[in-house]
Design an enzyme around this catalytic site. Structure first.
Site, PDB file in Angstrom:
ATOM      1  N   ASP A 171       0.833  -1.209   0.000  1.00 33.37           N
ATOM      2  CA  ASP A 171       0.000   0.000   0.000  1.00 33.37           C
ATOM      3  C   ASP A 171       0.869   1.262   0.000  1.00 33.37           C
ATOM      4  O   ASP A 171       2.000   1.234   0.484  1.00 33.37           O
ATOM      5  CB  ASP A 171      -0.901  -0.044   1.246  1.00 33.37           C
ATOM      6  CG  ASP A 171      -2.071   0.916   1.143  1.00 33.37           C
ATOM      7  OD1 ASP A 171      -2.359   1.409   0.039  1.00 33.37           O
ATOM      8  OD2 ASP A 171      -2.701   1.176   2.188  1.00 33.37           O
ATOM      9  N   HIS A 178       2.596   3.556  -8.959  1.00 35.18           N
ATOM     10  CA  HIS A 178       2.472   2.120  -9.233  1.00 35.18           C
ATOM     11  C   HIS A 178       3.725   1.582  -9.916  1.00 35.18           C
ATOM     12  O   HIS A 178       4.189   0.490  -9.611  1.00 35.18           O
ATOM     13  CB  HIS A 178       1.243   1.849 -10.107  1.00 35.18           C
ATOM     14  CG  HIS A 178      -0.048   2.186  -9.416  1.00 35.18           C
ATOM     15  ND1 HIS A 178      -0.291   1.839  -8.098  1.00 35.18           N
ATOM     16  CD2 HIS A 178      -1.155   2.836  -9.846  1.00 35.18           C
ATOM     17  CE1 HIS A 178      -1.507   2.275  -7.768  1.00 35.18           C
ATOM     18  NE2 HIS A 178      -2.044   2.880  -8.799  1.00 35.18           N
ATOM     19  N   THR A 227     -10.361  -7.136  -5.500  1.00 37.18           N
ATOM     20  CA  THR A 227     -11.677  -7.087  -6.164  1.00 37.18           C
ATOM     21  C   THR A 227     -12.283  -5.677  -6.040  1.00 37.18           C
ATOM     22  O   THR A 227     -13.094  -5.291  -6.875  1.00 37.18           O
ATOM     23  CB  THR A 227     -12.650  -8.119  -5.544  1.00 37.18           C
ATOM     24  OG1 THR A 227     -12.617  -7.977  -4.118  1.00 37.18           O
ATOM     25  CG2 THR A 227     -12.261  -9.538  -5.905  1.00 37.18           C
ATOM     26  N   LEU A 233      11.554 -20.671  -4.852  1.00 39.27           N
ATOM     27  CA  LEU A 233      10.567 -19.758  -4.262  1.00 39.27           C
ATOM     28  C   LEU A 233       9.236 -19.820  -5.004  1.00 39.27           C
ATOM     29  O   LEU A 233       9.201 -19.730  -6.234  1.00 39.27           O
ATOM     30  CB  LEU A 233      11.112 -18.325  -4.326  1.00 39.27           C
ATOM     31  CG  LEU A 233      10.148 -17.214  -3.886  1.00 39.27           C
ATOM     32  CD1 LEU A 233       9.936 -17.253  -2.370  1.00 39.27           C
ATOM     33  CD2 LEU A 233      10.660 -15.840  -4.311  1.00 39.27           C
TER      34      LEU A 233
HETATM   35  C1  V07 Z   1       1.221  -4.032  -9.606  1.00 40.48           C
HETATM   36  C2  V07 Z   1       3.000  -2.608  -8.545  1.00 40.48           C
HETATM   37  C3  V07 Z   1       3.277  -2.965  -7.110  1.00 40.48           C
HETATM   38  C4  V07 Z   1       2.506  -2.151  -6.121  1.00 40.48           C
HETATM   39  C5  V07 Z   1       1.056  -2.509  -6.032  1.00 40.48           C
HETATM   40  C6  V07 Z   1       0.103  -2.080  -7.127  1.00 40.48           C
HETATM   41  C7  V07 Z   1       0.689  -1.875  -8.479  1.00 40.48           C
HETATM   42  C8  V07 Z   1       3.721  -6.428 -10.099  1.00 40.48           C
HETATM   43  C9  V07 Z   1       2.646  -7.063 -10.685  1.00 40.48           C
HETATM   44  C10 V07 Z   1       2.638  -8.385 -11.278  1.00 40.48           C
HETATM   45  C11 V07 Z   1       1.465  -9.119 -11.332  1.00 40.48           C
HETATM   46  C12 V07 Z   1       1.465 -10.392 -11.868  1.00 40.48           C
HETATM   47  C13 V07 Z   1       2.632 -10.930 -12.326  1.00 40.48           C
HETATM   48  C14 V07 Z   1       3.806 -10.228 -12.274  1.00 40.48           C
HETATM   49  C15 V07 Z   1       3.805  -8.965 -11.752  1.00 40.48           C
HETATM   50  C16 V07 Z   1       1.588  -6.164 -10.557  1.00 40.48           C
HETATM   51  C17 V07 Z   1      -0.507  -5.295 -10.680  1.00 40.48           C
HETATM   52  C18 V07 Z   1      -0.094  -4.160 -10.016  1.00 40.48           C
HETATM   53  C19 V07 Z   1      -1.910  -5.426 -11.122  1.00 40.48           C
HETATM   54  F1  V07 Z   1       2.658 -12.171 -12.847  1.00 40.48           F
HETATM   55  N1  V07 Z   1       3.366  -5.260  -9.633  1.00 40.48           N
HETATM   56  N2  V07 Z   1       2.060  -5.070  -9.899  1.00 40.48           N
HETATM   57  N3  V07 Z   1       0.310  -6.302 -10.955  1.00 40.48           N
HETATM   58  N4  V07 Z   1       1.640  -2.891  -8.937  1.00 40.48           N
END
Ligand code: V07
Length: 257
Positions: free
Chosen positions: A37, A54, A83, A148
């Protein structure tokens, strides 16, 4: 005063300044779950658009995956999209949905080499095709890996998870494949998204909010909770190590009684 003098002479930092390093002989949590967060707040503080937060948060994900792997964490679950996050502005949702693909385009090969197994936790039904196909490619490319276990909670909600389990169980009972008296905690656990993942030992939440926000409600029953005011893009390996070290301190105290 004498302690101050001692510090001055030996150049040792005091306890508050000393970085906490996990004790490699101590108990490393098997499963660490993280609520990432504070990305929007981080951006606001810098007069940047939320999406910049982000993207900065994604860099932190890369660092923390390596840190967790480095100290022998077995399972790492990151809450990437809930969600409830569909209620955010359309542009922000669209941007977030592109991040799995963006992340994997630069990281997947290295993760394959590190023997990391990637999995998605959550409902696949509302995700755009490009998001789901990026995830599914990562899952299939890493399914033989034995290192991991890296789980991304995407379109995940704790209550939705429980509703899904209940629906499946009701259907099994109706079909005569399960007797109501056979329903116990283990049966319910088997029908959650996390059926083959052990419950988290440690939950970390950044950015100062002291709540669960619908993350893994059932699974968190006995989990140690660790909160920090640090915003996710500012969260470092040192903060991660501090959380682990404090977890170990709690584990030692419980071990004593
Ligand atoms: C997202 C970056 C980290 C902070 C939180 C919100 C934004 C990595 C992924 C991801 C998801 C699946 C995957 C590999 C990487 C990601 C979303 C948002 C939706 F297989 N960061 N990140 N996915 N944020």
């Amino acid at each position: 005063m004498l302690e101050r003098l001692g510090q001055f002479l030996t150049n040792k930092p005091n306890a508050a300044e000393r970085p906490s390093i996990p004790d490699q002989n101590g108990e490393i949590p098997q499963h660490v779950a993280i609520i990432m967060d504070g990305n929007g707040r981080w951006a606001k503080q810098r007069n940047l658009p939320r999406i910049a937060g982000h993207r900065a948060g994604m860099k932190t994900v890369k660092e923390i995956v390596k840190a967790a792997d480095g100290i022998g964490v077995k399972v790492l679950t990151m809450y990437a999209f809930s969600t409830e996050n569909w209620k955010r502005p359309r542009d922000e949702v669209d941007f977030l949905m592109k991040l799995p693909q963006e992340f994997l385009s630069t990281e997947l090969e290295e993760l394959v080499e590190r023997n990391v197994r990637i999995r998605m936790v959550g409902s696949r039904d509302r995700l755009p095709d490009y998001t789901l196909s990026a995830m599914e490619l990562a899952e299939s490319r890493t399914k033989q890996n034995t290192g991991l276990k890296l789980n991304f909670a995407l379109n995940y909600g704790g209550r939705t998870d429980i509703v899904k389990a209940v629906t499946e169980l009701v259907q099994l009972v109706q079909a005569g494949k399960l007797k109501p008296e056979q329903v116990d905690e283990a049966v319910i656990s088997q029908h959650l998204y996390t059926s083959d993942i052990p419950d988290p030992d440690l939950l970390i939440r950044t950015s100062g909010e002291i709540r669960l926000s619908n993350f893994m409600l059932w699974q968190i029953a006995y989990t140690e909770l660790w909160f920090t005011d640090v915003l996710w893009p500012d969260f470092t390996i040192q903060h991660f190590h501090q959380a682990i070290a404090e977890y170990q301190g709690r584990a030692r105290r419980y071990g004593g009684v």
